[in-house]
Write a protein that holds these residues in place. Structure first.
Motif, PDB file in Angstrom:
ATOM      1  N   GLU A 114       0.792  -1.233   0.000  1.00  0.00           N
ATOM      2  CA  GLU A 114       0.000   0.000   0.000  1.00  0.00           C
ATOM      3  C   GLU A 114       0.827   1.288   0.000  1.00  0.00           C
ATOM      4  O   GLU A 114       0.309   2.332  -0.380  1.00  0.00           O
TER       5      GLU A 114
ATOM      6  N   ASN B 123      -0.062   8.528   7.358  1.00  0.00           N
ATOM      7  CA  ASN B 123       1.212   8.132   6.732  1.00  0.00           C
ATOM      8  C   ASN B 123       1.571   9.101   5.608  1.00  0.00           C
ATOM      9  O   ASN B 123       0.740   9.914   5.176  1.00  0.00           O
TER      10      ASN B 123
ATOM     11  N   ASP C  81       6.106  -5.507  12.695  1.00  0.00           N
ATOM     12  CA  ASP C  81       5.426  -4.241  12.375  1.00  0.00           C
ATOM     13  C   ASP C  81       4.183  -4.049  13.246  1.00  0.00           C
ATOM     14  O   ASP C  81       4.206  -3.265  14.170  1.00  0.00           O
ATOM     15  N   ARG C  82       3.081  -4.736  12.958  1.00  0.00           N
ATOM     16  CA  ARG C  82       1.818  -4.443  13.635  1.00  0.00           C
ATOM     17  C   ARG C  82       1.494  -5.451  14.733  1.00  0.00           C
ATOM     18  O   ARG C  82       1.882  -6.618  14.641  1.00  0.00           O
TER      19      ARG C  82
ATOM     20  N   ASP D 112       5.904   8.414   8.928  1.00  0.00           N
ATOM     21  CA  ASP D 112       6.706   7.418   8.187  1.00  0.00           C
ATOM     22  C   ASP D 112       8.119   7.950   7.962  1.00  0.00           C
ATOM     23  O   ASP D 112       9.071   7.272   8.256  1.00  0.00           O
TER      24      ASP D 112
HETATM   25  O1  AHR Z   1       2.178  -0.472   9.843  1.00  0.00           O
HETATM   26  C1  AHR Z   1       2.961   0.578   9.410  1.00  0.00           C
HETATM   27  C2  AHR Z   1       2.182   1.455   8.464  1.00  0.00           C
HETATM   28  O2  AHR Z   1       1.700   0.676   7.403  1.00  0.00           O
HETATM   29  C3  AHR Z   1       2.951   2.567   7.795  1.00  0.00           C
HETATM   30  O3  AHR Z   1       2.933   3.756   8.492  1.00  0.00           O
HETATM   31  C4  AHR Z   1       2.171   2.736   6.547  1.00  0.00           C
HETATM   32  O4  AHR Z   1       2.781   3.567   5.597  1.00  0.00           O
HETATM   33  C5  AHR Z   1       2.004   1.331   6.188  1.00  0.00           C
HETATM   34  O5  AHR Z   1       1.367   1.021   5.095  1.00  0.00           O
END
Ligand code: AHR
Length: 327
Positions: free
Chosen positions: A50, A233, A128-129, A261
């Motif tokens: 994305e 972002n 990341d998440r 970001d």
């Molecule tokens: O999880 C991180 C976020 O996911 C970033 O800030 C964003 O740009 C991405 O797509």
């Protein structure tokens, strides 16, 4: 007990992994080499493609999980669809991979498939998440502190605009994702008690195209009353620039813009005076994730959470940082 790991309490990976013989900090370094052992097969369930941040994160992961470092990587990008991502994880389990790494699109819906991985004896690492769910279902998380990023962005807004009446619009990331939730919480906390008022807040799905479309809608509805845009972002902020210019307004002046970001394109917009403040979210997580996977498979203890360190940039700081920017 169900509880989402909050990034703030984490150890920096360098400290903990140095003790295991694998040295690198979250968001930096290089993954340790293969060492001539058995090839480690890893399934990586990425969100999609994305944003510029995501491209840099994918590259970092592919570099770290390379054949040279002793890995065979099975890569899947889910097009930001949670159902695609869960199907990818199930397919990794069926293929009998050695470990699974997931960058979860959304925080919810993970319990069943993570239990299936656990029952199959396959360790899961989140990168990341974060997720909502029992932390027993995964071994470790490596990422950035999204709430703190939101707080940093909001603190800049509070300091620079909070003492005069300011109308803000917000471009949110993917609905239900950890960064969209946590950045909103952090930002809202930081502007409490100021004169910043939220006119509208809608998702732009972390993409340039949607950032542009949603900003066009905001401009049609609120016109010149908008003073501030918080884009969760860079990409959505970059898309919004087109909409703002097409409306005959000057980004960075008529509408002040804060983004998160700090990709090369985001910092370039700041250096051009179009973004007023950019908060970093470090995507270079691959080496720490790869070292963590190796340590887990070697039976070593690893930290439950490792958080990258993030900076922030005014236009002047962006100009200075651009020549060495790695993503
Ligand atoms: O999880 C991180 C976020 O996911 C970033 O800030 C964003 O740009 C991405 O797509």
């Amino acid at each position: 007990m169900k509880k989402r790991i909050l990034a703030g309490f984490a150890l920096i990976g360098a400290m903990a992994l140095a003790a295991t013989g694998c040295a690198s900090g979250a968001g930096g370094g290089t993954a340790s080499g293969g060492g001539g052992g058995k090839v480690i097969t890893v399934g990586f369930a990425q969100t999609g493609s994305e944003s510029g941040w995501r491209s840099a994160n994918t590259e970092s992961m592919k570099d770290a999980f390379s054949a040279k470092n002793g890995f065979k990587l099975i890569f899947n990008a889910a097009d930001n669809k949670p159902e695609n991502q869960i199907a990818a994880v199930r397919s990794f389990i069926n293929q009998g991979v050695d470990a699974i790494v997931i960058a979860p699109v959304v925080t919810t819906g993970w319990d069943d498939v993570l239990k299936e991985a656990k029952d199959a004896g396959i360790p899961v690492v989140l990168e990341d998440r974060t997720i909502d769910g029992s932390s027993d279902l995964y071994k470790a998380w490596i990422g950035d502190d999204f709430k703190k990023e939101g707080e940093t962005a909001g603190a800049w807004a509070a300091t620079n605009l909070g003492s005069k009446a300011t109308n803000m619009v917000v471009l949110e990331g993917t609905t239900g994702s950890a960064p969209a939730i946590d950045r909103a919480t952090g930002f809202d906390d930081a502007i409490k008690g100021t004169q910043i008022k939220t006119l509208d807040s809608q998702t732009g799905n972390f993409t340039r195209a949607d950032g542009k479309t949603v900003m066009e809608g905001f401009l049609q509805k609120y016109g010149k009353t908008i003073n501030l845009l918080f884009a969760q972002n860079d990409d959505m902020g970059l898309g919004a620039l087109d909409a703002i210019k097409a409306a005959g307004l000057t980004p960075g002046k008529d509408i002040q813009i804060i983004t998160i970001d700090a990709t090369h394109d985001g910092l370039q917009a700041a250096a051009n005076g179009e973004f007023n403040y950019v908060v970093e979210c470090n995507p270079l997580l691959g080496p720490t994730v790869a070292d963590t996977v190796k340590a887990i498979l070697a039976g070593k203890d690893v930290p439950k959470a490792q958080t990258a360190t993030d900076a922030s940039f005014t236009p002047e700081q962006a100009k200075a940082a651009l020549p060495d920017r790695k993503y």
